[in-house]
Design an enzyme around this catalytic site. Structure first.
Site, PDB file in Angstrom:
ATOM      1  N   LYS A  78      53.597  44.311  48.781  1.00 14.05           N
ATOM      2  CA  LYS A  78      52.838  45.330  48.066  1.00 14.05           C
ATOM      3  C   LYS A  78      52.277  46.303  49.100  1.00 14.05           C
ATOM      4  CE  LYS A  78      49.067  45.660  44.648  1.00 14.05           C
ATOM      5  NZ  LYS A  78      48.090  44.875  43.863  1.00 14.05           N
ATOM      6  N   SER A 153      48.337  45.747  38.900  1.00 10.10           N
ATOM      7  CA  SER A 153      48.765  46.793  39.792  1.00 10.10           C
ATOM      8  C   SER A 153      49.974  46.435  40.658  1.00 10.10           C
ATOM      9  CB  SER A 153      47.600  47.192  40.707  1.00 10.10           C
ATOM     10  OG  SER A 153      47.191  46.107  41.491  1.00 10.10           O
ATOM     11  N   SER A 177      46.232  41.414  38.713  1.00  8.35           N
ATOM     12  CA  SER A 177      47.347  42.225  39.205  1.00  8.35           C
ATOM     13  C   SER A 177      48.556  41.484  39.744  1.00  8.35           C
ATOM     14  CB  SER A 177      46.852  43.197  40.271  1.00  8.35           C
ATOM     15  OG  SER A 177      46.212  44.276  39.643  1.00  8.35           O
TER      16      SER A 177
HETATM   17  N1  GLN Z   1      43.907  45.905  35.806  1.00  8.04           N
HETATM   18  C1  GLN Z   1      42.847  45.563  36.686  1.00  8.04           C
HETATM   19  C2  GLN Z   1      42.194  46.816  37.213  1.00  8.04           C
HETATM   20  O1  GLN Z   1      42.628  47.843  36.873  1.00  8.04           O
HETATM   21  C3  GLN Z   1      43.314  44.609  37.739  1.00  8.04           C
HETATM   22  C4  GLN Z   1      43.597  45.199  39.045  1.00  8.04           C
HETATM   23  C5  GLN Z   1      43.871  44.202  40.137  1.00  8.04           C
HETATM   24  O2  GLN Z   1      43.936  42.997  39.929  1.00  8.04           O
HETATM   25  N2  GLN Z   1      44.049  44.718  41.346  1.00  8.04           N
HETATM   26  O3  GLN Z   1      41.269  46.777  37.956  1.00  8.04           O
END
Ligand code: GLN
Length: 486
Positions: A78, A153, A177
């Site tokens: 990532k 994400s 994410s």
């Molecule tokens: N959807 C969550 C957010 O927007 C999770 C993001 C994450 O785990 N990095 O913050």
């Protein structure tokens, strides 16, 4: 011979170790697959062609090394994980040209284990999002249906393993994410216990939430990756010096006798698409068949997770992202004085969602509202932690769907940030509690024909426990197969 790219991580690893395939062949298979699928899914921000080929040649000249459990295996990272000499952007204009001079701890561990990095993957900017549409460099598509989002994400990470561009990927999970894109794309993902995996060299979003973890096609693949990246690192003050269990052995589990699994009512009630509830309920039945005792429980504070999560993470993000001031890192837009330089650089460097969270976080931390929001959310966090603690005294693990719906169409929630925030209702509580969770594909939706994932939550540092449960279930659930359209 089966095409190399279709093998599991363990499958290719074993072939490489026996000399039945060479690292160069594995890398070429990955690069060919990237070239073939990228026009449709756009999972990668940087493809490390030259570096990967050089690394393969270098490994090859030394020959297979049994002390390196990922010898010659192509992987993706990532793009919030620093890799020495490779552009690392966190999918932000702010870091568009940032080339780190060092490897993140997890990247160093992968390299030491013989893995070959083939690409850096797309994500929501700084990890803020649930669809990978908030990348400054364009959205990634779901390999099962390229008109749908891959989740986020870590959407690029999940898409890269499902499209068979690589055998494993590292992602990060602050509120879901890793687990949610794994569910929406149909692969396995593990969010480790807070402190289990070092975040040294991982670009921060919400520091009391972020954890790095693996995504791959099979539970055993993730177990192998986790065993490489887990462990104490004095360079990360939140890293915990706790025994690392044998995750590879844990993935051999085939029955669930003696295991008690809790189904928290709050996760299984309203808001779930019928096809998601059906597929997950069927998987729970399989757990029963394998010998598990399944009990209904209640965790009354779960409905407050999303609110607490967004208050706390936005507060942390607003302070973490203060370092991007146009002076020390990343993009600089010169203004007539210092303040104007700050303003111009941050206005240009950050996307809309990131700005929204910085503003929101600064607001909740302001002296006038601090108690009403930040302190209250911190108290709710404690209550949620206690709910988990009580539940996991009686249950060995808890089960919940990973996402209330399957992958949605691009743009479905554009301009409706709260609707997207609600997608975290099944995942964010685990990060509030700091506990480990695994997302397992349990089937394709009866209506959508898209992947559905179920989560397995465990006690602190019991990654081996949830890996065992996931592995046992995986062997009895019908495989969802691979997307054929890409
Ligand atoms: N959807 C969550 C957010 O927007 C999770 C993001 C994450 O785990 N990095 O913050």
């Amino acid at each position: 011979m089966t095409a190399l790219h279709t093998l599991s991580l363990i499958g290719i690893r074993d072939m490489l170790a026996k000399g039945e395939a060479s690292p160069t062949q594995a890398v070429e298979a990955s690069l060919a697959r990237i070239a073939e699928t990228e026009p449709k899914i756009r999972a990668c921000l940087t493809v490390c062609e030259k570096e990967a080929r050089a690394e393969a040649a270098c490994l090859e000249s030394d020959g297979p090394d049994p002390s390196k459990p990922l010898w010659g295996v192509p992987m993706t990272l990532k793009d919030m994980l620093c890799a020495k000499g490779v552009r690392t952007t966190a999918a932000s204009r702010m870091l568009e040209n940032f080339v780190p001079p060092y490897d993140a701890f997890v990247v160093r561990r992968l390299k030491e284990a013989g893995a070959i990095i083939v690409a850096k993957t797309n994500m929501d900017e700084f990890g803020m999002g649930a669809s990978t549409e908030f990348s400054a460099f364009g959205a990634t598509a779901n390999p099962w249906d390229t008109s749908c989002v891959p989740g986020g994400s870590s959407g690029g990470a999940a898409a890269s393993v499902v499209a068979q561009q690589a055998y494993g990927a590292l992602g990060s999970d602050s509120g879901g994410s890793i687990r949610q894109p794994a569910a929406l794309c149909g692969c396995v993902g593990i969010k480790p216990t807070y402190g289990r995996v070092s975040r040294y060299g991982a670009i921060a979003y919400g520091s009391s939430f972020d954890q790095v973890g693996p995504l791959a096609r099979k539970v055993a693949d993730c177990a192998q990756m986790l065993s490489v990246i887990a462990g104490y690192d004095p360079q990360d003050a939140t890293s915990v010096d706790h025994h690392v269990d044998d995750y590879v052995a844990a993935a051999q589990r085939r029955d669930l006798s003696g295991v008690t699994l809790g189904l928290p009512r709050e996760y299984w009630s309203e808001g779930l698409a019928p096809e998601v509830a059906l597929a997950c309920r069927t998987a729970v039945e399989q757990a029963r068949v394998l010998g598990a005792k399944v009990v209904d429980i209640s965790m009354q504070h779960l409905p407050y997770s999303v609110a607490a999560y967004y208050i706390l993470t936005s507060a942390e993000a607003s302070t973490n992202l203060a370092r991007f001031d146009g002076l020390r890192y990343g993009l600089r837009e010169e203004g007539r004085d210092l303040l104007a330089t700050y303003t111009a650089s941050r206005s240009l460097g950050f996307g809309e969602e990131v700005k929204r969270r910085i503003l929101f976080g600064a607001y909740t931390l302001s002296s006038r509202y601090y108690d009403a929001y930040y302190t209250k959310a911190a108290q709710v966090r404690r209550l949620i932690q206690r709910d988990f603690q009580v539940a996991l005294e009686h249950c060995d693990a808890l089960l919940a769907p990973a996402s209330p719906v399957t992958a949605w169409k691009f743009g479905a929630f554009l301009g409706e940030p709260l609707a997207v925030y609600k997608m975290d209702m099944l995942t964010s509580s685990l990060n509030l509690a700091g506990l480990p969770g695994l997302s397992l594909p349990v089937g394709l939706g009866a209506d959508s024909k898209l992947p559905i994932g179920m989560q397995i939550f465990g006690r602190a540092f019991d990654e081996a426990g949830i890996i065992g449960i996931g592995a046992a279930l995986e062997t009895v659930l019908p495989p969802i197969g691979s997307p054929t359209s890409i």
